[in-house]
Write a protein that holds these residues in place. Sequence first.
Motif, PDB file in Angstrom:
ATOM      1  N   VAL A 280       0.317 -42.527   3.103  1.00 51.27           N
ATOM      2  CA  VAL A 280      -0.359 -41.882   1.987  1.00 51.27           C
ATOM      3  C   VAL A 280       0.504 -40.770   1.422  1.00 51.27           C
ATOM      4  O   VAL A 280       1.382 -40.222   2.095  1.00 51.27           O
ATOM      5  N   GLY A 281       0.239 -40.468   0.178  1.00 50.43           N
ATOM      6  CA  GLY A 281       0.938 -39.382  -0.491  1.00 50.43           C
ATOM      7  C   GLY A 281      -0.054 -38.385  -1.055  1.00 50.43           C
ATOM      8  O   GLY A 281      -1.275 -38.527  -0.916  1.00 50.43           O
ATOM      9  N   LYS A 282       0.456 -37.373  -1.719  1.00 58.97           N
ATOM     10  CA  LYS A 282      -0.405 -36.349  -2.302  1.00 58.97           C
ATOM     11  C   LYS A 282      -1.344 -36.978  -3.324  1.00 58.97           C
ATOM     12  O   LYS A 282      -0.945 -37.851  -4.093  1.00 58.97           O
ATOM     13  N   GLN A 283      -2.587 -36.530  -3.267  1.00 63.17           N
ATOM     14  CA  GLN A 283      -3.666 -36.968  -4.153  1.00 63.17           C
ATOM     15  C   GLN A 283      -4.206 -38.352  -3.841  1.00 63.17           C
ATOM     16  O   GLN A 283      -5.151 -38.815  -4.489  1.00 63.17           O
ATOM     17  N   ASP A 284      -3.622 -39.048  -2.838  1.00 63.32           N
ATOM     18  CA  ASP A 284      -4.232 -40.306  -2.404  1.00 63.32           C
ATOM     19  C   ASP A 284      -5.561 -39.998  -1.719  1.00 63.32           C
ATOM     20  O   ASP A 284      -5.735 -38.952  -1.096  1.00 63.32           O
ATOM     21  N   LYS A 285      -6.496 -40.937  -1.806  1.00 61.83           N
ATOM     22  CA  LYS A 285      -7.816 -40.742  -1.210  1.00 61.83           C
ATOM     23  C   LYS A 285      -7.849 -41.265   0.214  1.00 61.83           C
ATOM     24  O   LYS A 285      -7.310 -42.336   0.499  1.00 61.83           O
ATOM     25  N   VAL A 286      -8.498 -40.502   1.086  1.00 62.16           N
ATOM     26  CA  VAL A 286      -8.693 -40.896   2.484  1.00 62.16           C
ATOM     27  C   VAL A 286     -10.175 -40.753   2.811  1.00 62.16           C
ATOM     28  O   VAL A 286     -10.734 -39.656   2.700  1.00 62.16           O
ATOM     29  N   LEU A 287     -10.803 -41.844   3.213  1.00 60.87           N
ATOM     30  CA  LEU A 287     -12.210 -41.796   3.603  1.00 60.87           C
ATOM     31  C   LEU A 287     -12.323 -41.237   5.015  1.00 60.87           C
ATOM     32  O   LEU A 287     -11.563 -41.618   5.907  1.00 60.87           O
ATOM     33  N   VAL A 288     -13.273 -40.333   5.215  1.00 60.33           N
ATOM     34  CA  VAL A 288     -13.527 -39.759   6.543  1.00 60.33           C
ATOM     35  C   VAL A 288     -15.026 -39.752   6.802  1.00 60.33           C
ATOM     36  O   VAL A 288     -15.838 -39.709   5.873  1.00 60.33           O
ATOM     37  N   GLU A 289     -15.383 -39.797   8.084  1.00 61.26           N
ATOM     38  CA  GLU A 289     -16.781 -39.620   8.460  1.00 61.26           C
ATOM     39  C   GLU A 289     -17.153 -38.152   8.300  1.00 61.26           C
ATOM     40  O   GLU A 289     -16.299 -37.266   8.369  1.00 61.26           O
ATOM     41  N   GLN A 290     -18.435 -37.922   8.096  1.00 63.87           N
ATOM     42  CA  GLN A 290     -18.941 -36.557   7.919  1.00 63.87           C
ATOM     43  C   GLN A 290     -20.134 -36.396   8.856  1.00 63.87           C
ATOM     44  O   GLN A 290     -21.191 -36.960   8.577  1.00 63.87           O
TER      45      GLN A 290
END
Length: 496
Positions: free
Chosen positions: A202-212
Amino acid sequence: MSGSLSPAALARLLGRWHIGASPAYRELADVVRLLVLDGRIPLGTALPSERTLSDTLAVSRTTVTAAYASLREQGFLSSGQGSRGRTCLPRSSDQAAGAGPGAEAGAGLSGAPGLAVPEGVIDLAYASLPASGEVVHRAFASALTELPALLPGFGYDALGVPSLREAIAARYSAIGVPTAPGQILVTSGAQHALNIVLRAMVGKQDKVLVEQPTYPNALDAIRAQGCRMVPVALPPAPETGWDLDAVETALMQQRPKLAYMVPDFHNPTGRLMPDAQRRRLVRAAAASGTVLVADETLRELNLDGGTAAPLAAFSPAVVSIGSLSKSHWAGLRTGWIRASESLIQRFAGARTTMDLGGPVVEQLAAAHLVRALDEPLPARRAALRESRTALLELIAAHLPEWQAERPEGGLAVWCRLPSASSTALTVIAPDFGIRLAAGPRFGVGGVFENHLRVPFTLPPDKLEQAVRALRSAQDRLDAAPQLRRTLRESPAAAIA
């Protein structure tokens, strides 16, 4: 931004929201506010229009308009075009003075001080165990006898010592995920592994889904890479599992490049994702073109005997991260990445910008531990079960208003605090001989202020001392509620 929420999805989250205790608009606003604070509605999410929500909830449009107006006044809804505002949190005085509305709680904590705490302080910020004593010692003794054969070499190996890669590959194959040594890269722990994956993919501003919520150090790593996080909330206890409807919606709407998940005894809730949900997750990620990264660090700490196949058993595209830190000892600093051979080569290339390989003796010892991985685990699990029972009973006895979720495995209990601020508790906790990690460190955007992770890695007598200290700290807050308003940020603190 976190996309939008359909009227049907919001209605499902609201549940039975109108109980008649106060005007309908106020009850609607209160429930939405709590959903935002709990992280179940991510920050930056566009709420449904007033017309569509009133139709779905079968209430007047005036009720929805007044609820949205109340949320805007309280700072939980931005002023959007028309009636489609986005969820947010009230700005603190620091933000108003120039920190900026995008500043996240915890964003400045990655440069935390060292892990040492003052003598006599019980540390509840770490969910980690001491070494499995004799087992680790014996592995290092064996490693030293094998070391002379490797001394003629240079000692650099970005992929890892072959014997350790073979042992890890054999372990995966034995649990139903056929793996060759070429699919393994050895790292200096799971955090190092995640940083390598992020650097490569991934690079800057790419989206990463995470649990919350999720693991704070993972959030720090994703944030440091300059990525935009897409948080998806886990259902609150007593519900179990994951909200796969919400995950699928986020994957299709946001198309994140990568998704970081902890399906095996999730940190901090201790949940185990069922196989049926794993199948759905893999299919949804494939449809959105998202690479799934499964953190399996806690997989061996199964306390209730529940079973689930590794996420990689459902798709060869899954990237798996593992470690000996939680099962054996964090001081080993040995972890790994399992992926396709082509990805492993890509990860090795990214790794050389960070280091040129791990310590050889530690890897030789780790190979012995992986080959006999189950040897210390029955005794460790038994001790953890005893401590888990003790902690849950202590919380019920001394903090009955807290809602503690019983974990299926792992090392900690995730607690909801109906009348306490976890940040304020964290600030005053050292006065009572304990160190805590505030709830907002486990989420994106400052949510989980009314949650706290409490590890059960200490013996029962120490846990009793810790819980009594928590009781005293909350009593102080209850006696001086103004502290909750004046103590805005917890001190920078390392978390494990």
